[in-house]
Design an enzyme around this catalytic site. Sequence first.
Site, PDB file in Angstrom:
ATOM      1  N   GLN A 453       0.747  -1.270   0.157  1.00 26.46           N
ATOM      2  CA  GLN A 453       0.078  -0.011  -0.052  1.00 26.46           C
ATOM      3  C   GLN A 453       0.736   1.352   0.298  1.00 26.46           C
ATOM      4  O   GLN A 453       0.505   2.440  -0.240  1.00 26.46           O
ATOM      5  CB  GLN A 453      -0.906   0.060   1.380  1.00 26.46           C
ATOM      6  CG  GLN A 453      -1.953  -0.933   1.371  1.00 26.46           C
ATOM      7  CD  GLN A 453      -2.790  -0.621   2.606  1.00 26.46           C
ATOM      8  OE1 GLN A 453      -2.869   0.672   2.679  1.00 26.46           O
ATOM      9  NE2 GLN A 453      -3.178  -1.391   3.032  1.00 26.46           N
ATOM     10  N   GLY A 454       1.938   1.094   0.509  1.00 24.24           N
ATOM     11  CA  GLY A 454       3.038   2.407   0.444  1.00 24.24           C
ATOM     12  C   GLY A 454       3.834   2.363   1.355  1.00 24.24           C
ATOM     13  O   GLY A 454       4.109   0.827   1.778  1.00 24.24           O
ATOM     14  N   VAL A 456       6.518   3.438   4.938  1.00 27.38           N
ATOM     15  CA  VAL A 456       6.208   4.162   6.297  1.00 27.38           C
ATOM     16  C   VAL A 456       7.569   4.766   6.616  1.00 27.38           C
ATOM     17  O   VAL A 456       8.509   3.766   6.601  1.00 27.38           O
ATOM     18  CB  VAL A 456       5.402   3.005   7.237  1.00 27.38           C
ATOM     19  CG1 VAL A 456       5.256   3.857   8.417  1.00 27.38           C
ATOM     20  CG2 VAL A 456       4.302   2.489   6.697  1.00 27.38           C
ATOM     21  N   ASP A 569      -7.494  -7.398   5.536  1.00 26.05           N
ATOM     22  CA  ASP A 569      -6.429  -7.883   5.592  1.00 26.05           C
ATOM     23  C   ASP A 569      -5.829  -8.134   7.142  1.00 26.05           C
ATOM     24  O   ASP A 569      -4.589  -7.798   7.503  1.00 26.05           O
ATOM     25  CB  ASP A 569      -5.277  -7.182   4.836  1.00 26.05           C
ATOM     26  CG  ASP A 569      -4.059  -7.958   4.400  1.00 26.05           C
ATOM     27  OD1 ASP A 569      -4.122  -9.398   4.650  1.00 26.05           O
ATOM     28  OD2 ASP A 569      -2.989  -7.521   4.202  1.00 26.05           O
TER      29      ASP A 569
END
Length: 757
Positions: A453-454, A456, A569
Amino acid sequence: MPSHRSAAASLLAVWLGVALLGVGAAPPRPSSSCQRECGGVDIPYPFGIVDSPGDDGGGCAMPGFGLTCKEAGVNGGRRRPFYYDVEVVDVSLQQGQVRMQNHISTYCYNAATRGMDPHRWHLNFTGTPYRFADTNKFTVIGCQTLAYILGEHAGDYTSGCVAMCRGESDGDVRSALSNDSCSGIGCCQTAIPRGLQYYEVEFDSGFNTTEIYNVSRCSYAVLMDAAGFSFSTTYATSPGLNSTYGGKAPLAVDWVVGEETCDAARKNSSSYACVSDHSECLDSLNGPGYICNCSKGYQGNPYLQDPEHGCKDINECTDLVKYPCNVPGTCQNFLGGFECGCPKHIKGDAQNGTCDGNHTFGIGEKLGIGAFGVVLVGLVCILAVEIISHKRSIKRQALIRQSDEYYQQHGGEILSEIMRVERNIGFTVYARAAIEAGTNMFDKENIIGEGGQGTVYKGVLDVDGKDTLVAVKRCKEVDESRRKDFVQELVILCRVDHPNIVKLLGCCLQFEVPILVYEYVKNKTLQELLYSQPTSCRATLGTRLRIAAQSAGALAYLHSLAHPILHGDVKPANILLSDGWVAKVSDFGCSTIDEKTQVVARGTAGYVDPEYLLEYQLTHKNDVYSFGVLLLELLTGKKPLSKQRKSLMVMVQESMGDGTLHQLFDREIVDDASMGVAVQAAELATRCLVMPGNRRPAMRCVAEELQKLADQVQQPLVLECHSLTVKGMESSMSSESDTTGVFSLEKKAALSIEFAR
Ligand SMILES: *[C@@H]1O[C@H](CO)[C@@H](O)[C@H](O)[C@H]1NC(C)=O
Ligand SMILES: *[C@@H]1O[C@H](CO)[C@@H](O)[C@H](O)[C@H]1NC(C)=O
Ligand SMILES: *[C@@H]1O[C@H](CO)[C@@H](O)[C@H](O)[C@H]1NC(C)=O
Ligand SMILES: *[C@@H]1O[C@H](CO)[C@@H](O)[C@H](O)[C@H]1NC(C)=O
Ligand SMILES: *[C@@H]1O[C@H](CO)[C@@H](O)[C@H](O)[C@H]1NC(C)=O
Ligand SMILES: *[C@@H]1O[C@H](CO)[C@@H](O)[C@H](O)[C@H]1NC(C)=O
Ligand SMILES: *[C@@H]1O[C@H](CO)[C@@H](O)[C@H](O)[C@H]1NC(C)=O
Ligand SMILES: *[C@@H]1O[C@H](CO)[C@@H](O)[C@H](O)[C@H]1NC(C)=O
Ligand SMILES: *[C@@H]1O[C@H](CO)[C@@H](O)[C@H](O)[C@H]1NC(C)=O
């Protein structure tokens, strides 16, 4: 004498070495004696026929592009080109693609053993120029089949799908099927992400053909080019897909000649591959790297420098079919193109067949154009002066304006409006500068997690007037069509306030992608607590049940909101543990916001609800399923999927059937005294896993039952370690957590909101 001779020899060797180095630095020039054909397939450079795929065949192939030419059948037969044991059927320089014959994985009922025989295939292109084209789809055929595709793509990647034939009798099964449609009945397909270089297949043993083997003995799964595939009902019934495709399915594979972009590659003339004159460089659309192509109007091999084989001008006038010239006889070839004139005094474009003279300009038109031209030139001059005088301030403002643009696109104004109406929302909209300063310009050093998703980053930002350690998540791109929903969802997310959910503190909308700011959670994830090495420390049953109860409570809370949030998830890696081993559910930020990956199913193999793979529509019962798997994992200390054994779910179901459940528990945490509680917890877990999903309990009930079970275990909240037992963790954690306890001793930098899957 001998010494002289050896000196001379070594001198010669040095000279030779220098000479060879000189040759090596020049652009490659494969010898004309290289084999350029095998089994009817052209093998143009950078490809080449070599003795073993690893070598470059004496310069015949660029490193990594070697193919072997060998007999295709076991007992002889035609020689064909191969990449290791994968047959290559076509090589295209223009498209930067090769086509291969990919092996089909099968999962068949074995009547002799009354069990299932898996034949799983995997393909590993890591470290090679190859990557799977995104026209391929993971295709699964069967009547009772759940297959996963596992790979590596920005962390572990998992997808999969379910193929079922509804019906009790053989006749029902057959009649449920229909030709040409691969939509879950007998056949299912799922897309793959770009840049994928590795995949393997896993069949879920809970879905097998032991009951229906007379109709459908085998299940099949393969990554194959979806173009040209149409499902036939005969694929799902025996003997099935394998017999039609001979065990192999067509696969489209993109390749690149370098790992860098064209801009970077051009700078290094010794490795730049587009060496032919009139060639151009194209960045790959499928992951990093580039390919070469001849410029427009030229054809040949852009990877070769010699004028004989490199890009040569196309004489278009000799091919009137491909390059039509409607006035024959007027075709004129020139370098890089051709011209096709109209008859004398007639204007138009012969290539389009518009030689009709209607386009000649009258005097009035010419005057008009002239006047217009003068005005235009004047305008351009004025504009140029303007531009020059304002250039600097424009430059300065460009960044600000771009930030503002992003702010608008992401709905920043709606958000600030909402913030004004609802004060005390405890949510900050950060400025671009603050985020950049707080993360040190997204310094790689500050990365604490990377996932689908990305990314961090750890950072320091102002929270309620205090500089605070935070986790800053940079989402992957957000789909254009979902931009307007983004703020609405953000507002829902920032109202989420629960002690067992990672708090969203703010966001920044001035970047091209949304930036989310979360509270920073120290300590490990549940995944690390369960599996990190050394395993001398164990969380007790009581601790595990409490963590489970808290996580269940958090999910129940998310489900109960006026706008319910579905996690999608649930797995140990997404349960963070803060001070005192308090569970904090994480990783529903970008996902709730960005559903564009819907075609590529979300979730993790082993945890994802098969019903979700069937419908691709997330419901709260999907979270219940994933939580059930997580609970079994906590009790047994075993991962849900394993290559060596059956799936955890099947093992639990079988052992419950024959009364051997107690053998499955993690004996280090379950003793005779706590056995009763563990069995009740396992029963609760299996209720979370029943099919169909609407018979599963609600998350709220699961949380309540777990809390009761946790309270029954009379154990202090401790970690049990062989060498030392850390007690009173709760009281000491808050201030001195960095120096107490075994977990602190092996404390790693990587503690994050989201870990790579
Ligand atoms: C390369 O050029 C040819 C001819 O101009 C064209 O058909 C082809 O699509 C180009 N390849 C790529 C990958 O753009
Ligand atoms: C794939 O191949 C690469 C390079 O040979 C290797 O490092 C990697 O471990 C392989 N991956 C798997 C999952 O086998
Ligand atoms: C589908 O096509 C196959 C072969 O083309 C044929 O044998 C089969 O009967 C067809 N099935 C249906 C349901 O039409
Ligand atoms: C087949 O699936 C059923 C339930 O879905 C399970 O009970 C059985 O053990 C499985 N058989 C094999 C051989 O895995
Ligand atoms: C499959 O066919 C065999 C022989 O016709 C029969 O004995 C057996 O019961 C059938 N099995 C199932 C699951 O229908
Ligand atoms: C599939 O086909 C291949 C090649 O023809 C063969 O070796 C393999 O045994 C077949 N598998 C099944 C399950 O039919
Ligand atoms: C240029 O390419 C050569 C050969 O691939 C490589 O050894 C060298 O490090 C590259 N130089 C730069 C500056 O990247
Ligand atoms: C003729 O066709 C070319 C390419 O299709 C196009 O670019 C051009 O504008 C056309 N000219 C006319 C007059 O239609
Ligand atoms: C050109 O002019 C002729 C007659 O003047 C007319 O019939 C024809 O349609 C015109 N063609 C175009 C493309 O305008």
